[in-house]
Design an enzyme around this catalytic site. Structure first.
Site, PDB file in Angstrom:
ATOM      1  N   THR A  12      53.397   9.144 -49.410  1.00  0.00           N
ATOM      2  CA  THR A  12      53.812   8.284 -48.296  1.00  0.00           C
ATOM      3  C   THR A  12      52.937   8.435 -47.050  1.00  0.00           C
ATOM      4  OG1 THR A  12      55.420   9.946 -47.568  1.00  0.00           O
ATOM      5  CG2 THR A  12      56.208   8.221 -49.081  1.00  0.00           C
ATOM      6  N   SER A  40      62.310  11.242 -48.828  1.00  0.00           N
ATOM      7  CA  SER A  40      61.916   9.968 -49.425  1.00  0.00           C
ATOM      8  C   SER A  40      62.372   9.831 -50.872  1.00  0.00           C
ATOM      9  CB  SER A  40      60.387   9.820 -49.379  1.00  0.00           C
ATOM     10  OG  SER A  40      59.917   9.806 -48.050  1.00  0.00           O
ATOM     11  N   ARG A 117      40.783  25.742 -50.528  1.00  0.00           N
ATOM     12  CA  ARG A 117      39.330  25.534 -50.494  1.00  0.00           C
ATOM     13  C   ARG A 117      38.522  26.820 -50.546  1.00  0.00           C
ATOM     14  NH1 ARG A 117      39.326  21.077 -45.683  1.00  0.00           N
ATOM     15  NH2 ARG A 117      40.235  19.349 -46.881  1.00  0.00           N
ATOM     16  N   CYS A 157      36.770  16.503 -44.492  1.00  0.00           N
ATOM     17  CA  CYS A 157      36.252  15.136 -44.356  1.00  0.00           C
ATOM     18  C   CYS A 157      35.021  15.066 -43.458  1.00  0.00           C
ATOM     19  CB  CYS A 157      37.341  14.195 -43.843  1.00  0.00           C
ATOM     20  SG  CYS A 157      38.178  14.760 -42.341  1.00  0.00           S
ATOM     21  N   GLU A 209      39.118  22.822 -37.094  1.00  0.00           N
ATOM     22  CA  GLU A 209      38.068  21.972 -37.658  1.00  0.00           C
ATOM     23  C   GLU A 209      36.689  22.613 -37.586  1.00  0.00           C
ATOM     24  OE1 GLU A 209      37.520  18.175 -39.580  1.00  0.00           O
ATOM     25  OE2 GLU A 209      39.265  19.392 -39.059  1.00  0.00           O
ATOM     26  N   ARG A 243      37.699  14.492 -31.255  1.00  0.00           N
ATOM     27  CA  ARG A 243      38.475  13.333 -31.710  1.00  0.00           C
ATOM     28  C   ARG A 243      38.161  12.159 -30.795  1.00  0.00           C
ATOM     29  NH1 ARG A 243      40.402  13.408 -36.541  1.00  0.00           N
ATOM     30  NH2 ARG A 243      41.804  15.178 -36.205  1.00  0.00           N
ATOM     31  N   HIS A 250      33.805   9.075 -39.502  1.00  0.00           N
ATOM     32  CA  HIS A 250      33.382  10.280 -38.798  1.00  0.00           C
ATOM     33  C   HIS A 250      31.862  10.212 -38.595  1.00  0.00           C
ATOM     34  CE1 HIS A 250      37.313  11.786 -39.118  1.00  0.00           C
ATOM     35  NE2 HIS A 250      37.163  12.768 -39.972  1.00  0.00           N
ATOM     36  N   ASN A 335      35.941   8.563 -43.501  1.00  0.00           N
ATOM     37  CA  ASN A 335      36.688   9.814 -43.638  1.00  0.00           C
ATOM     38  C   ASN A 335      37.870   9.750 -44.588  1.00  0.00           C
ATOM     39  OD1 ASN A 335      37.473   8.229 -41.142  1.00  0.00           O
ATOM     40  ND2 ASN A 335      39.265   9.544 -41.338  1.00  0.00           N
ATOM     41  N   THR A 336      38.499   8.588 -44.786  1.00  0.00           N
ATOM     42  CA  THR A 336      39.624   8.563 -45.725  1.00  0.00           C
ATOM     43  C   THR A 336      39.222   8.078 -47.119  1.00  0.00           C
ATOM     44  OG1 THR A 336      40.414   6.332 -45.152  1.00  0.00           O
ATOM     45  CG2 THR A 336      41.276   8.192 -43.850  1.00  0.00           C
TER      46      THR A 336
END
Length: 360
Positions: A12, A40, A117, A157, A209, A243, A250, A335-336
């Site tokens: 979602t 959900s 990771r 990303c 980040e 940001r 990005h 980035n997505t």
């Protein structure tokens, strides 16, 4: 061919939604289940997401009526699929436990989360750059006590906007890297409707980040030793991550020193002619040209270039000599797509081709 059945866990959220859109009409994969939090569970996917649908394209019809499962009901979700994409919003310790539970349920996990990771026997893969790291999977299976289950992770990303440019130049001896990234709000799972404070704004801090941006490239460049990925010691990397008021894309301003400085022509030739294993295998989501170099002084631009190769390619420009470093350039990645869900889908295709993912 018979399609592999796939579940999206964390379906979602924004990255989960991107997975759902990328799986629509995928030639190898079929979305068979969606899972999210207990809030959900029991609703249809359309009901659970409602007005929070954040993609530019409509919700796929095939996904709307899927009943959302509780992500914590591992056996139920695992019984519906051959493998999962995981993009949950939880505490790191909870993600580690959840992803390991799916792997132990003999269900491969392709994770968009950062929790695994840096686990030594979990491969973190950018398919064009380090596909050989998948060879650590048998050692991980031995640790987990699984036959088919395992975990792989997708990298951060933001590093997609500069690491590909350097990965094909490593034989020149990349020594020092300074990268400043200017990161879209979708990287935080937001759009301008849900984060109005970002309109006409810049925030010079993204929690965690910079550490990821400095350490993860070294893991991508690492070597497989005794069933573990050993992180590379060099190059030295320092970053700043900001940001910015951009929805998707990005951008990175990158400065680099080499032991053996290449010419501008050599660098551009490497970029334009680079092909990785996904291109050789002609994987369904693989961009024909992973890297493009743009000659114009005002490129790459988010509006013009973020969707290069349907968002699976990366763009570089403004390569020029620097007064402190050898060279500097600007990079851009979606980035997505390349940096999140798309990169994970491409990783899954690679793992199928390498026979690490098999149908149950």
């Amino acid at each position: 061919m018979k399609k592999y059945q796939v579940a999206v866990v964390g379906a979602t959220g924004m990255v989960g939604q991107r997975f759902v859109t990328l799986l629509e009409n995928h030639p190898w994969f079929q979305l068979s289940a969606v899972a999210a939090s207990g809030r959900s569970a029991g609703k249809t996917y359309e009901e659970a997401v409602g007005a929070r649908w954040a993609m530019a394209t409509p919700m796929p019809q095939s996904a709307k009526s899927l009943v959302v499962l509780d992500a914590s009901h591992v056996e139920e979700v695992a019984s519906r699929c051959d493998f999962i994409f995981c993009a949950v919003d939880m505490q790191k310790s909870e993600i580690l436990a959840l992803e390991e539970a799916y792997a132990k349920a003999e269900t491969p996990v392709i994770s968009n989360n950062s929790a695994n990771r840096m686990v030594a026997d979990v491969p973190m893969i950018i398919p064009e750059i380090n596909p050989e790291h998948a060879q650590v999977i048998p050692a991980q299976r031995k640790r987990l006590g699984t036959r088919t289950g395992f975990i792989t992770a997708k990298s951060n990303c933001s590093i997609q906007s500069y690491v590909p440019a350097l990965s094909c130049l490593m034989d020149f001896g990349v020594k020092d890297i300074l990268a400043c990234t200017y990161q879209a709000i979708s990287g935080a799972g937001k759009n301008f409707a849900t984060w109005p404070e970002m309109v006409d704004n810049l925030i010079p801090y993204i929690g965690g980040e910079e550490e990821k941006s400095e350490q993860e490239p070294l893991r991508l460049m690492g070597k497989l030793v005794d069933g573990k990925i050993e992180k590379a010691a060099l190059p030295v990397i320092t970053t700043q991550c900001l940001r910015v008021p951009v929805l998707n894309g990005h951008t990175a301003a990158v400065f680099v020193n080499f032991k053996n400085k290449p010419t501008k022509e050599q660098i551009i030739d490497r970029w334009r002619n680079f092909k990785g294993l996904p291109q050789e295998l002609k994987l369904p989501s693989a961009p024909e040209h992973f890297i493009q170099y743009l000659e114009e002084d005002n490129r790459p631009q988010v509006r013009l270039d973020v969707d290069y190769e349907n968002g699976f390619g990366v763009s570089f420009g403004r390569l020029r000599e620097d007064s402190v470093f050898d060279w500097k350039f600007v990079g851009l990645s979606h980035n997505t797509i390349r940096g999140a869900a798309g990169g994970a889908v491409l990783s899954a295709e690679l793992l199928v081709a390498q026979k690490y993912i098999t149908a149950k």
